[in-house]
Design a protein around this motif. Structure first.
Motif, mmCIF file in Angstrom:
data_model
loop_
_atom_site.group_PDB
_atom_site.id
_atom_site.type_symbol
_atom_site.label_atom_id
_atom_site.label_comp_id
_atom_site.label_asym_id
_atom_site.label_seq_id
_atom_site.Cartn_x
_atom_site.Cartn_y
_atom_site.Cartn_z
ATOM 1 N N UNK A 215 40.463 12.770 -26.504
ATOM 2 C CA UNK A 215 41.206 11.951 -25.544
ATOM 3 C C UNK A 215 41.350 12.669 -24.204
ATOM 4 N N UNK A 218 38.341 12.493 -22.455
ATOM 5 C CA UNK A 218 38.068 11.071 -22.229
ATOM 6 C C UNK A 218 36.656 10.697 -22.657
ATOM 7 N N UNK B 56 49.567 12.724 -21.590
ATOM 8 C CA UNK B 56 49.251 11.342 -21.928
ATOM 9 C C UNK B 56 48.815 11.190 -23.374
ATOM 10 N N UNK B 57 49.035 12.240 -24.157
ATOM 11 C CA UNK B 57 48.652 12.170 -25.572
ATOM 12 C C UNK B 57 49.760 11.557 -26.420
ATOM 13 N N UNK B 74 48.006 7.469 -20.327
ATOM 14 C CA UNK B 74 46.952 8.039 -21.173
ATOM 15 C C UNK B 74 46.344 9.236 -20.455
ATOM 16 N N UNK B 75 45.529 10.045 -21.184
ATOM 17 C CA UNK B 75 44.917 11.200 -20.526
ATOM 18 C C UNK B 75 44.047 10.763 -19.356
ATOM 19 N N UNK B 76 43.977 11.594 -18.342
ATOM 20 C CA UNK B 76 43.188 11.235 -17.169
ATOM 21 C C UNK B 76 42.395 12.418 -16.666
ATOM 22 N N UNK B 77 41.467 12.161 -15.750
ATOM 23 C CA UNK B 77 40.603 13.224 -15.251
ATOM 24 C C UNK B 77 41.355 14.260 -14.415
ATOM 25 N N UNK B 81 44.061 20.220 -20.675
ATOM 26 C CA UNK B 81 45.018 20.837 -21.587
ATOM 27 C C UNK B 81 44.403 22.053 -22.276
ATOM 28 N N UNK B 83 45.130 23.786 -25.540
ATOM 29 C CA UNK B 83 45.935 23.467 -26.710
ATOM 30 C C UNK B 83 46.501 24.731 -27.353
ATOM 31 N N UNK B 101 33.038 19.393 -22.092
ATOM 32 C CA UNK B 101 34.012 19.087 -21.042
ATOM 33 C C UNK B 101 33.341 19.014 -19.670
ATOM 34 N N UNK B 104 31.020 15.993 -19.176
ATOM 35 C CA UNK B 104 31.796 14.760 -19.064
ATOM 36 C C UNK B 104 32.459 14.668 -17.681
ATOM 37 N N UNK B 155 37.186 22.171 -16.104
ATOM 38 C CA UNK B 155 37.319 20.789 -15.638
ATOM 39 C C UNK B 155 37.962 20.711 -14.254
#
Ligand SMILES: Nc1ncnc2c1ncn2[C@@H]1O[C@H](COP(=O)(O)OP(=O)(O)OP(=O)(O)O)[C@@H](O)[C@H]1O
Ligand SMILES: [Mg+2]
Lengths: 312, 266
Positions: A215, A218, B56-57, B74-77, B81, B83, B101, B104, B155
């Motif tokens: 998620x 994305x 947004x998780x 929600x998660x966005x660009x 994160x 973790x 990552x 994408x 990212x």
């Protein structure tokens, strides 16, 4: 695991010879060179390697060889008495020698060598199983992903999967009006349930961590399917595939007995009608060996594909 | 005045009915662009929950998170994160984990060669270029964490969310990566939210330290402004009276005002 235990027993068993070995060998080699290697007379060039080979032979190869020999011996004993109805191993080999040495003969019709019989069965299994893999993984993903689909389909699956394979045969004969597609369908319907069920469990068990990663990155539906879902569920999927191939091979023999034509199942049936019990025994050995290799094949592919996915 | 990132009166309750547990109560925090915020608090108080809501998780029960004028759902660009448990994909190599990552994120803006170069660069930064083709189960816990950091930094997010990113690292690697994060943050001006248990780390890196009360129904107890000039040198800081004062403040909060319930019981 198994061999590790055997290894240890082996070392204990040889313990009494240990002092001599410890005396003559240098410290680092002492552990890897078992005493048995040097009690055998002329020392081989590399005692470590030789010792390992010996131990391997003793722990891995020897037990099945011994047990098989005992089994054959008992079988021979029990069938050698006067009134015995079943053939013993030696009898089987003499009776079927022609079949054993000529696996590829072809006299037309059903009268073909054992290899052709097995290949005909394998071909049916291949078709039915391939369809079951595609449909089973597809349905498994659906049921694993969608709670609605699971609620709707799961009861149906749970009932249908308990239907014995051969019970499908009349229906499929009626539906397809031909024996070969019917046999393939029976394989399909037999193999598909464990594939569906294991795949869906695998999908349901995908760790929330991986879902979160997907998620945050994305990933879209397709990327999620290929990069996360399939690899994460692969161990489960492959255990389903392995059960499936076993069931498929179990079902083919029974199905072929009923539909006739070339195939190991009908070969057995034919032999029974001709009272050629030795042929049946030979066929059973072949069926067992092929089933074993199919199982190993799926297991090996599974291990290769899922390497690395077990550990977090 | 509206801030860049606002956590507005966020409540979070897990579950429903008799099994419901209220984890966060009225968490309210306003963060400026480029600010470095540390969240500190006892284990289980809800730090990860706050972070996951901003990521947004997780959804809030009531209240909202507003980022750059838009509500987060929600998660966005714009957010990445690190973790708490590194969450590398075990079936991908170190390189491929970061590549997933990078490919994408920069599909449209960087060429394949540029992306490949960038992957190597970020992994080099966390000192992991020697293990590009290893799988996560072949490297140590600290190494996994470093790859997780590289994946998030690669990212180039506007908001970097880090959940105890340096937890499993030895002191030297930890110091090195803290310096890297400080450098990157001052270069790119990211806004950072970092959960930590380490008081020194919090004081060294942060503009503000958010101290959370114990759960259940945790909230923000105090916010400590760290008014030390940047860049900060860890060796210089060790003798800095102001620094040591901040450090003591955080310790006092953790030890005196909000004793760990477990240590109290013991
Ligand atoms: N999905 C969930 N469902 C139910 N309860 C949850 C869930 N996630 C977290 N909790 C509960 O919320 C509380 C806070 O959890 P959280 O992970 O945010 O704590 P934390 O401050 O990050 O702790 P730690 O420092 O140990 O990482 C815990 O009591 C936990 O049991
Ligand atoms: Mg946490």
């Amino acid at each position: 695991m198994m061999s590790a235990i055997l290894d240890r027993n082996m070392t204990f068993g040889a313990g009494r010879e240990r002092p001599a070995a410890a005396e003559t060998s240098t410290a680092p080699v002492a552990r890897s060179a078992p005493p048995s290697a040097r009690s055998g007379g002329a020392p081989p060039p590399d005692p470590g390697l030789w010792g390992r080979r010996m131990r391997h032979a003793a722990t891995v190869v020897l037990p099945p060889v011994i047990v098989t020999a005992i089994f054959l011996f008992l079988w021979e004993m029990m069938t050698s008495s006067q009134g015995a109805v079943l053939p013993g191993p030696s009898q089987v080999i003499t009776d079927t020698w022609e079949l054993i040495v000529n696996p590829f003969y072809d006299h037309g019709g059903n009268d073909v060598g054992m290899a052709w019989q097995l290949l005909a069965s394998l071909e049916r299994v291949a078709y039915g199983y391939a369809l079951a893999v595609v449909a089973g993984i597809g349905l498994g993903v659906l049921v694993g992903q969608s709670t609605w689909a699971m609620r709707g389909l799961d009861p149906l699956f749970q009932v249908l999967r308990t239907v014995p394979p051969l019970a499908w045969l009349p229906i499929s004969l009626a539906a397809f009006q031909a024996s070969n597609p019917s046999a393939i369908f029976v394989i399909f319907i037999t193999a598909i349930w464990p594939i569906i069920i294991n795949t869906s469990v695998g999908i349901r068990n995908i760790s929330q961590d991986y879902v979160n990663v997907a998620r945050v990155l994305r990933l879209n539906g397709f990327e999620y399917f290929t990069k996360i879902m399939l690899p994460a569920a692969a161990p489960y999927v492959f255990s389903g595939l392995r059960i499936g191939i076993g069931l498929a091979w179990l079902a083919i023999v029974a199905a072929e007995m009923l539909i006739g034509g070339v195939g190991i199942g009908f070969f057995i049936w034919d032999a029974w009608n001709a009272s050629m019990l030795s042929d049946i025994v030979l066929a059973l050995v072949y069926v067992g060996l092929v089933g074993f290799f199919l199982d190993r094949l799926v297991a090996i592919v599974g291990n290769w594909v899922t390497r690395g996915t077990q550990a977090g | 005045m509206t801030s860049y990132l606002s956590i507005e009166h966020v409540h979070k309750t897990f579950g429903e009915g008799p099994t419901a547990s209220e984890v966060l109560r009225d968490v309210d925090l306003h963060v400026d662009r480029g600010e470095f915020i540390s969240i500190i608090g006892h284990s289980g108080c809800g730090k990860s929950t706050v972070l996951n809501i901003v990521a947004g998780l997780l959804e809030t029960s009531t209240g909202a998170v507003i980022l750059d004028g838009k509500e987060v759902s929600k998660p966005g660009p714009d957010r990445s994160v690190v973790f708490q448990n590194h969450s590398l994909l075990p079936w991908l190599t170190v390189r491929d984990n970061v590549a997933l990552a990078v490919d994408k994120t920069f599909k449209g803006t960087k060429s394949a060669a540029e992306r490949r170069e960038w992957i190597l660069q970020t992994l080099d930064m966390v000192g992991m270029s020697h293990a590009l083709d290893k799988r996560p189960d072949e490297i140590s816990g600290g190494m996994k964490q470093r790859v997780g950091i590289a994946r998030a930094l690669a990212m180039e997010p506007k908001v970097l969310l880090m959940d105890e990113p340096f937890g499993a690292l030895d002191a030297l690697t930890r110091a090195h990566l803290q310096d890297e994060v400080m450098r990157i943050q001052s270069e790119l001006g990211n806004t950072v939210l970092m959960v930590t248990h380490d008081v020194d780390e919090a004081v060294l890196l942060s503009d503000r330290i958010v101290m959370m009360t114990n759960g259940p129904a945790a909230t923000i107890g105090e916010i400590l402004e760290i008014d030390l000039p940047k860049p900060r040198e860890r060796l210089v800081m060790a003798d800095n009276a102001q620094y040591n004062h901040y450090r003591a403040e955080v310790l006092r909060f953790l030890h005196e005002r909000h004793k760990n319930p477990e240590s109290e019981a013991a």
